[in-house]
Design an enzyme around this catalytic site. Structure first.
Site, short mmCIF file in Angstrom:
data_model
loop_
_atom_site.label_atom_id
_atom_site.label_comp_id
_atom_site.label_asym_id
_atom_site.label_seq_id
_atom_site.Cartn_x
_atom_site.Cartn_y
_atom_site.Cartn_z
CE LYS A 107 24.92 -20.42 59.70
NZ LYS A 107 26.30 -20.29 60.19
NE ARG A 156 29.98 -11.98 65.92
CZ ARG A 156 31.14 -12.49 65.50
NH1 ARG A 156 32.18 -11.69 65.31
NH2 ARG A 156 31.26 -13.77 65.26
#
EC number: 3.4.11.1
Length: 519
Positions: free
Chosen positions: A294, A368
């Site tokens: 990030k 996920r």
């Protein structure tokens, strides 16, 4: 002696000196420890003047009408959420804060999808209690304002601030119900708000403190103190390997912190074998993005990427305190997502517990991956319902912001139950689509059965939900994407800036209603 509301400069001086300095001529030190929060409604068309609540009217009579007199000469009528503080009206309460509650008739707003009256009470009481805290008084009595639960939630949520690691802390204020109102509803509100505050504490804690192991220990302590009807299993890496949770392990392997699979059981039903509800929460205790790292700006907020685990575990702790007559299981895969020589790489293929292979095209879509294995495991309990919560996608924040939690579900019945609970709590939900349109975008995969990214950049929250659906066969499943409600800036007036702990109260309310329906 009674005093007008102080001007700004005087208020600053008061906070510096402490409210006790004003009272050398009158009240003893013992009298200086308590504030009082009272409500007043906006003027309705049939009213000559704004009306106090019942408790407010009783206090006004106790001081021979002086509270009304001071309100009349101190400024315009109070708007919803605004406050005005008076000093010296009564020896038992050196500071009295009057709060605006809005219209007495405010109820469920079908456009806003919440109970406006309850929200007004939460916001007003929070503002009033903070005024008392600023005056450094250690206790406050709170007007039930017509809804003791909402008043308690406003007080407990509004006073909370994470300062665990600071040397200088705000004065801890103890809030209790004023008068002989509905004590049961007040205590229920305290319980609901305390559950959300537990989630806030977990989410706000720095990642070097709140590691996967530490998270599990905190929940174990809270759950065991809540009820004797609980079990806690802190599963280690060897157990995770035995369960063939390759998708979860692929994320965890990049970090030096060992992964933990937290499994908590609350057996509240008289029938211990009754099918449970299963809650699943994403537990990334820090998310750097991994190899797909990030940007550094705001990366510190990713200490709260375990918000799903925090909210579902806190809700179960609260359900245990309520002694609900149902069985609940909570599952939280806990790990960090870090870059290293062992970490997932873009293009890697991993295998989930149900045998499906996953192409990892972006290591920052890791939530996920860990949820896939947890959802597969959830089915082994033959549950009545599966609900998972996760700070899953930035796309959800873009779509709904902090206005509501996005809910993806294959059950209209389950959606309605979650929606009804959210109207009551004011912590709203909004239904999102689970179209096959999005499923096609994640199963169109070059190397594996499914891709952890959608085929296109658009609709990222929807394709993430479609990915999770590939690991769900249950007909009553809901995925709550809580990324947009993870933090509070100034949107929710009864929450301070920081991690929000949302939607814990909605989950508690859902469990409470489910237990009543079941019985």
């Amino acid at each position: 002696m009674y005093l007008l509301p102080l001007p700004a400069a005087a208020r600053v001086a008061l906070r510096r000196l402490g409210v006790r300095g004003l009272w050398d001529r009158g009240l003893s030190t013992a009298d200086m420890t308590k504030g009082l929060v009272l409500g007043i409604y906006s003027k309705d068309k049939d009213d000559d003047v704004p009306q106090f609540t019942s408790a407010g009217e009783n206090f006004n009579k106790l001081v021979s009408g002086r509270l009304r007199e001071m309100l009349n000469i101190s400024g315009p009528p109070l708007k919803a959420g605004k406050t005005r503080t008076f000093y010296g009206l009564h020896q038992d309460f050196p500071s009295v804060v009057v709060v605006g509650l809005g219209k007495r008739s405010a109820g469920v707003d079908d456009q806003e999808n919440w109970h406006e009256g309850k929200e007004n009470i939460r916001a007003a009481v929070a503002a009033g209690c903070r005024q008392v805290q600023d005056l450094e008084l250690p206790s406050v009595e709170v007007d039930p304002c017509g809804d003791a639960q909402a008043a308690a939630e406003g007080a407990v949520l509004g006073l909370y601030e994470y300062d665990d690691l600071k040397q200088k802390k705000k004065v801890a204020v103890s809030a209790k119900l004023h008068g002989s109102g509905d004590l049961e509803a007040w205590e229920k509100g305290v319980l609901f708000a305390s559950g959300q505050n537990l989630a806030r504490q977990l989410m706000e804690s720095p990642a070097n403190e709140m590691t996967p192991t530490r998270f599990a220990e905190v929940i174990e302590k809270n759950l065991k103190s809540a009820s004797s009807k609980t079990e806690v299993h802190i599963r280690t890496k060897s157990w995770i390997e035995e369960q063939e949770m390759g998708s979860f392990l692929s994320v965890a392997k990049g970090s030096e912190e060992p992964p933990v699979f937290l499994e908590i059981h609350y057996t509240g039903s008289p029938n211990a074998t009754e099918a449970p509800l299963v809650f699943v929460g994403k537990g990334i205790t820090f998310d750097s993005g991994g190899i797909s790292i990030k940007a550094s700006a705001n990366m510190d907020l990713m200490r709260a990427d375990m918000g799903g685990a925090a909210t579902i575990c806190s809700a179960i702790v609260s359900a245990a305190k309520l002694n609900l007559p149902i069985n609940i299981i909570g599952l939280a895969p806990l790990c960090e997502n870090m870059p290293s020589g062992k970490a997932n790489k873009p293009g890697d293929v991993v295998r989930a517990r149900n045998g499906k292979t996953i192409q990892v095209d972006n290591t920052d879509a890791e939530g996920r991956l860990i949820l896939a294995d947890a959802l597969c495991y959830a089915h082994t309990f033959n549950p009545k319902v599966i609900i998972n919560a996760a700070t899953l996608t930035g796309a959800m924040d873009v779509a709904l912001g902090s206005g509501a939690t996005g809910v993806f579900t294959n059950s209209s019945w389950l959606w309605n139950k979650l929606f009804e609970a959210s109207v009551e709590t004011g912590d709203r939900v909004w239904r999102m689509p689970l179209f096959e349109h999005y499923t096609r975008q994640v199963i169109d995969c070059q190397l594996a059965d499914v891709n952890n990214l959608g085929k296109y950049r658009s609709a990222g929250a929807c394709t993430a939900a479609a990915f999770l659906r590939e690991f769900v066969t249950h007909t009553k499943w809901a995925h709550l994407d809580i990324a947009g409600v993870m933090t509070n800036k100034d949107e929710i007036p009864y929450l301070r800036k920081g991690m929000s702990g949302r939607p814990t109260r909605t989950l508690i309310e859902f469990l409470l209603r489910f237990s009543k329906d079941s019985s």
